[in-house]
Write a protein that holds these residues in place. Structure first.
Motif, mmCIF file in Angstrom:
data_model
loop_
_atom_site.group_PDB
_atom_site.id
_atom_site.type_symbol
_atom_site.label_atom_id
_atom_site.label_comp_id
_atom_site.label_asym_id
_atom_site.label_seq_id
_atom_site.Cartn_x
_atom_site.Cartn_y
_atom_site.Cartn_z
ATOM 1 N N PRO A 389 0.806 -1.230 0.000
ATOM 2 C CA PRO A 389 0.000 0.000 0.000
ATOM 3 C C PRO A 389 0.838 1.279 0.000
ATOM 4 O O PRO A 389 0.329 2.349 -0.315
ATOM 5 N N GLY A 390 2.118 1.186 0.351
ATOM 6 C CA GLY A 390 2.985 2.352 0.316
ATOM 7 C C GLY A 390 2.844 3.245 1.538
ATOM 8 O O GLY A 390 2.094 2.951 2.479
ATOM 9 N N ILE A 391 3.549 4.329 1.501
ATOM 10 C CA ILE A 391 3.545 5.300 2.596
ATOM 11 C C ILE A 391 3.156 6.653 2.018
ATOM 12 O O ILE A 391 3.685 7.068 0.978
ATOM 13 N N ALA A 392 2.224 7.325 2.670
ATOM 14 C CA ALA A 392 1.793 8.642 2.209
ATOM 15 C C ALA A 392 2.983 9.603 2.186
ATOM 16 O O ALA A 392 3.899 9.504 3.004
ATOM 17 N N ARG A 393 2.952 10.541 1.227
ATOM 18 C CA ARG A 393 4.078 11.467 1.062
ATOM 19 C C ARG A 393 4.358 12.244 2.336
ATOM 20 O O ARG A 393 5.518 12.461 2.705
ATOM 21 N N GLU A 394 3.299 12.666 3.030
ATOM 22 C CA GLU A 394 3.503 13.468 4.239
ATOM 23 C C GLU A 394 4.048 12.648 5.399
ATOM 24 O O GLU A 394 4.497 13.204 6.406
ATOM 25 N N ASP A 395 4.021 11.309 5.285
ATOM 26 C CA ASP A 395 4.510 10.445 6.370
ATOM 27 C C ASP A 395 5.916 9.908 6.121
ATOM 28 O O ASP A 395 6.466 9.231 6.993
ATOM 29 N N ARG A 396 6.518 10.220 4.965
ATOM 30 C CA ARG A 396 7.783 9.574 4.609
ATOM 31 C C ARG A 396 8.937 9.997 5.508
ATOM 32 O O ARG A 396 9.857 9.222 5.743
ATOM 33 N N GLU A 397 8.918 11.221 5.997
ATOM 34 C CA GLU A 397 9.966 11.653 6.922
ATOM 35 C C GLU A 397 9.625 11.275 8.355
ATOM 36 O O GLU A 397 10.515 11.085 9.181
ATOM 37 N N LYS A 398 8.327 11.128 8.625
ATOM 38 C CA LYS A 398 7.914 10.830 10.001
ATOM 39 C C LYS A 398 8.180 9.385 10.388
ATOM 40 O O LYS A 398 8.276 9.078 11.576
ATOM 41 N N VAL A 399 8.281 8.491 9.406
ATOM 42 C CA VAL A 399 8.395 7.067 9.726
ATOM 43 C C VAL A 399 9.686 6.744 10.472
ATOM 44 O O VAL A 399 9.787 5.674 11.102
ATOM 45 N N PHE A 400 10.663 7.652 10.403
ATOM 46 C CA PHE A 400 11.929 7.394 11.083
ATOM 47 C C PHE A 400 11.926 7.914 12.523
ATOM 48 O O PHE A 400 12.921 7.763 13.230
ATOM 49 N N ARG A 401 10.837 8.548 12.936
ATOM 50 C CA ARG A 401 10.760 9.005 14.315
ATOM 51 C C ARG A 401 10.509 7.816 15.249
ATOM 52 O O ARG A 401 9.881 6.826 14.876
ATOM 53 N N ARG A 402 10.972 7.963 16.454
ATOM 54 C CA ARG A 402 10.747 6.912 17.446
ATOM 55 C C ARG A 402 9.250 6.803 17.784
ATOM 56 O O ARG A 402 8.577 7.813 17.980
ATOM 57 N N PHE A 403 8.756 5.595 17.835
ATOM 58 C CA PHE A 403 7.388 5.247 18.199
ATOM 59 C C PHE A 403 6.357 5.705 17.173
ATOM 60 O O PHE A 403 5.162 5.550 17.409
#
Length: 453
Positions: A389-403
């Motif tokens: 399903p992929g990752i939304a563009r606005e979430d691509r940088e957030k996925v590396f945050r803890r938790f």
């Protein structure tokens, strides 16, 4: 005035004084050398005339010598040159001087002791004298010191003027450089005081055009402050994440333990669930501790030259049966050439495993997951891509945050630290971790620097 500013000003003035002293020594040497060279040139001129007159005497005799000496005495300007030819009995046979008072053998005679036929140059205060025997005759010739005096006077004026100019410019430059240095050091000190007071966003102003030592030091300090600020923000974020993400499981664990404490007989299922919850919390803390250790850079001393292909093959062999059981396809594509990187093989294995496990966990049945290790623009490149399903563009940088867990992954397992650990490992190895669209799905690239030979 700021203490270090006084130090910089004092050092600048001291160096200006040192340059002035060195200039004075050099100028004195130039003055002495010029005096020596001019005197040597004058003596060479008189020796040349002596050779000419000696040749005339040897070839033509005394009569031609007398005529030649008289000619030389008459043609020189205002008796700047003096000549005297003495006979065996000391009588004057030719020349423009009648008598020289004082000792017969000398190198320099005052003009007052030289009796000249006619007028002489007013600037002449003395003559350099040489005597030469031509058989029974004696030739005396001399050169006035006005040439040396004029040369040395002009040179002395130039040297003194230059010395005063150097002293003035050096002192001005010393004060100016000292004040500039004082201001810049004071700016560094003020910034560090602000940081000490808790203003971590403070930075030292830098002049991009100068690029001198202070600018390079300021840049290093600013980079350090930026890292410090990021670490502090990271610590605050970790605390907030722990408080937010672990509060619910800890409360549930506490409620379950209270329920078990109030029961007369311990329910085995409740104990198993409580133990599982405790294990999850411990794993979360261990993951956080591992990320913190990696971010501290302590593992770089274990870096070795490693072929990335071997690690990718090992991870593929480990996860291929799992993907097959889940109805997913795990595909492998590796370069024929060695992909050497400098790093910790265990951590690199962890990085690849986490990326593959994340893809397996968050994609449905039928998804194709590709593992590729190859060269791109001459550097090793690792690519993990899927058709999920992929990752939304606005979430691509957030996925590396803890938790951090996106809406699509909240129903799946995990603690939201897998990709955070991947980012920490990549940064430890000076690699760049990038997320892009695979159309469909997601594509994660790890761009490594090449290992040194």
């Amino acid at each position: 005035m700021f203490k270090s500013g006084r130090t910089s000003l004092r050092l600048s003035l001291q160096f200006a004084f040192l340059y002035s002293v060195l200039s004075a020594v050099i100028f004195a040497g130039a003055y002495w050398f010029s005096n020596y060279e001019v005197r040597d040139w004058l003596h060479d001129q008189m020796n040349s005339d002596r050779e000419i007159l000696l040749e005339i005497f040897e070839e033509n005799g005394i009569d031609d010598l007398v005529k030649s000496v008289d000619v030389m005495a008459r043609v020189n300007f205002e008796n700047a040159r003096i000549f005297q030819l003495l006979g065996p009995d000391g009588t004057v046979l030719a020349g423009n001087i009648t008598q020289i008072d004082g000792e017969e053998q000398r190198e320099y005679v005052s003009a007052e002791n030289v009796f000249i036929i006619g007028e002489h140059e007013e600037e002449i205060s003395g003559y350099w004298i040489i005597d030469e025997k031509f058989g029974q005759y004696t030739l005396v010739q001399g050169t006035g010191n006005h040439v040396i005096a004029e040369v040395l006077e002009a040179l002395g004026i130039s040297l003194v003027s230059g010395f005063i100019l150097i002293m003035g410019i050096g002192s001005f430059a010393g004060v100016w450089v000292g004040r500039l240095t004082e201001q810049r050091i004071e700016a560094i000190s003020t910034t560090m005081e602000e940081v000490a007071e808790g203003k971590l966003a403070a930075r030292i102003p830098i002049d991009e055009t100068s690029n001198d030592d202070l600018d390079r030091v300021s840049t290093s300090i600013n980079n350090t402050l930026e890292k410090l600020e990021n670490l502090m923000e990271s610590q605050v974020q970790i605390s907030n994440d722990i408080a937010h993400d672990l509060r619910t499981p800890l409360q549930r664990l506490r409620q379950r333990l209270e329920k078990m404490a109030n029961q007369q007989a311990v329910d085995t299922n409740e104990a198993v669930i409580a133990l599982a919850q405790t294990e999850d919390i411990i794993n979360t803390f261990n993951a956080l501790l591992r990320i913190a250790q990696i971010e501290a850079g302590d593992r770089r001393e274990r870096f070795r030259r490693t072929d990335l292909r071997d690690l990718v093959i090992n991870v593929y062999d480990a996860f291929e049966p799992t993907a097959e059981d889940a109805g997913q396809q795990l595909r492998l594509k590796i370069s024929d050439q060695p992909l050497y990187v400098l790093g910790d093989s265990d951590l690199l294995m962890q990085l690849i495993s986490n990326l593959v496990e994340n893809a397996l966990r968050h994609t449905p049945e039928g998804t194709i997951i590709s593992m590729e290790a190859s060269f791109s623009n001459g550097v090793p490149l690792l690519c993990i891509a899927d058709t999920g399903p992929g990752i939304a563009r606005e979430d691509r940088e957030k996925v590396f945050r803890r938790f951090y867990r996106g809406e699509k992954s909240r129903t799946s397992g995990g603690n939201g630290l897998g990709l955070s650990l991947c980012k920490a490992i990549a940064e430890l190895h000076y690699a760049e971790l990038m997320v892009s669209d695979n159309q469909p799905g997601v594509r994660i690239l790890v761009d490594f620097p090449p290992a040194a030979d």
